[in-house]
Design a protein around this motif. Sequence first.
Motif, short mmCIF file in Angstrom:
data_model
loop_
_atom_site.label_atom_id
_atom_site.label_comp_id
_atom_site.label_asym_id
_atom_site.label_seq_id
_atom_site.Cartn_x
_atom_site.Cartn_y
_atom_site.Cartn_z
N LEU A 111 -10.17 54.14 10.05
CA LEU A 111 -10.00 53.00 9.14
C LEU A 111 -11.26 52.76 8.31
N MET A 112 -12.43 52.87 8.97
CA MET A 112 -13.68 52.59 8.27
C MET A 112 -13.93 53.59 7.15
N ILE A 113 -13.59 54.86 7.39
CA ILE A 113 -13.77 55.88 6.35
C ILE A 113 -12.88 55.57 5.14
N GLN A 114 -11.66 55.06 5.40
CA GLN A 114 -10.76 54.73 4.29
C GLN A 114 -11.22 53.49 3.52
N VAL A 115 -11.81 52.55 4.24
CA VAL A 115 -12.21 51.27 3.61
C VAL A 115 -13.57 51.40 2.92
N ALA A 116 -14.41 52.36 3.38
CA ALA A 116 -15.80 52.44 2.94
C ALA A 116 -16.04 52.40 1.43
N PRO A 117 -15.23 53.09 0.58
CA PRO A 117 -15.53 53.07 -0.86
C PRO A 117 -15.48 51.68 -1.49
N THR A 118 -14.72 50.74 -0.89
CA THR A 118 -14.59 49.41 -1.48
C THR A 118 -15.63 48.42 -0.95
N ILE A 119 -16.39 48.82 0.09
CA ILE A 119 -17.32 47.88 0.72
C ILE A 119 -18.65 47.89 -0.02
N ASN A 120 -19.29 46.72 0.00
CA ASN A 120 -20.60 46.55 -0.61
C ASN A 120 -21.61 47.50 0.06
N SER A 121 -22.28 48.32 -0.73
CA SER A 121 -23.16 49.34 -0.18
C SER A 121 -24.34 48.78 0.65
N PRO A 122 -25.05 47.73 0.17
CA PRO A 122 -26.15 47.19 0.99
C PRO A 122 -25.69 46.70 2.36
N LEU A 123 -24.44 46.21 2.47
CA LEU A 123 -23.93 45.75 3.77
C LEU A 123 -23.84 46.91 4.76
N LEU A 124 -23.32 48.05 4.30
CA LEU A 124 -23.20 49.22 5.16
C LEU A 124 -24.57 49.73 5.60
N VAL A 125 -25.50 49.80 4.64
CA VAL A 125 -26.85 50.29 4.96
C VAL A 125 -27.54 49.34 5.95
N ALA A 126 -27.35 48.02 5.75
CA ALA A 126 -27.97 47.04 6.64
C ALA A 126 -27.40 47.16 8.06
N ILE A 127 -26.07 47.29 8.17
CA ILE A 127 -25.44 47.42 9.49
C ILE A 127 -25.91 48.72 10.17
N GLY A 128 -25.99 49.80 9.38
CA GLY A 128 -26.44 51.07 9.93
C GLY A 128 -27.87 51.02 10.45
N LEU A 129 -28.77 50.46 9.64
CA LEU A 129 -30.17 50.38 10.06
C LEU A 129 -30.35 49.46 11.27
N LEU A 130 -29.63 48.32 11.26
CA LEU A 130 -29.72 47.39 12.38
C LEU A 130 -29.19 48.03 13.66
N SER A 131 -28.14 48.83 13.54
CA SER A 131 -27.57 49.48 14.73
C SER A 131 -28.53 50.53 15.30
N THR A 132 -29.17 51.30 14.41
CA THR A 132 -30.13 52.30 14.92
C THR A 132 -31.31 51.61 15.60
N LEU A 133 -31.74 50.47 15.04
CA LEU A 133 -32.86 49.73 15.63
C LEU A 133 -32.47 49.14 16.98
#
Length: 296
Positions: A111-133
Amino acid sequence: MGLEINTLAIIPIMAQQHHPRAIEATTKYFLTQATAAAMILFASTTNAWLMGEWEIHQLSHPLATTTVMLALALKLGLAPVHFWLPEVLQGLELTTGLILSTWQKLAPFALMIQVAPTINSPLLVAIGLLSTLVGGWGGLNQTQLRKILAYSSIAHLGWMVLILQFAPSLTLLSLSLYIIMTSSAFLTLKTNNALTINTLATSWTKSPTLAALAALVLLSLGGLPPLSGFMPKWLILQELTKQGLPLSATLAAMTALLSLYFYLRLCYALTLTIYPNTLTATAPWRLNFTMITLPL
């Protein structure tokens, strides 16, 4: 509906032990998954109401896209809504934990791969960086192997989300390698019957070959260069710099060091630690006390 069937199908497997800890983990899992499913339903209804569109590819309202992203993050266990995952995984046996860490991630990820093009890019990057941290930082203070693997899952999923909008093929490569490495990690720990770092230290006496294999798997999860776990991280960092995000790439690489630390600690306990033998084990003759009576 598919997500809910997926959730309800694993609940009997999780609760089969009839142990209070397993029942608690099952309840936590069910509540979080039901909440996430309700959020997805709310987001799709909101999008249909405001935009008149039910298609998942046509999520165009910012409220709907953000809500769907947070709901899927809750389903997967991404930071900042990751708190349920270590607790749930700790209450399960290793085989069920393996299913939870691999198979249960596939449907929300699709589902996330299908939704990803419509999502705000900074939100995805922020969630990704926070998760790695969070995945690196949270695993430092743990002695339970299942909790360490849960934080490892959070960190790996963070890397996947980080690159999701720029190169979905890299996300799929990373996901497939993560599933292979995590499966082998869970299965080697199950074969060794190891649940904590202390019990991990005795596993080389049972099977040195298996201990060496477990060490290689853990180092691969950490992302050391000669092993397969390094490849997706290298490609993701390369792609992030190509996309003009050198700061994000640097932060992600630095948070990977945190994860690498606790993997190296596990490898140290596994291969370089001799488990302390008790006095009776080293010297069985000490047990044979014989009273010697000397003549007066």
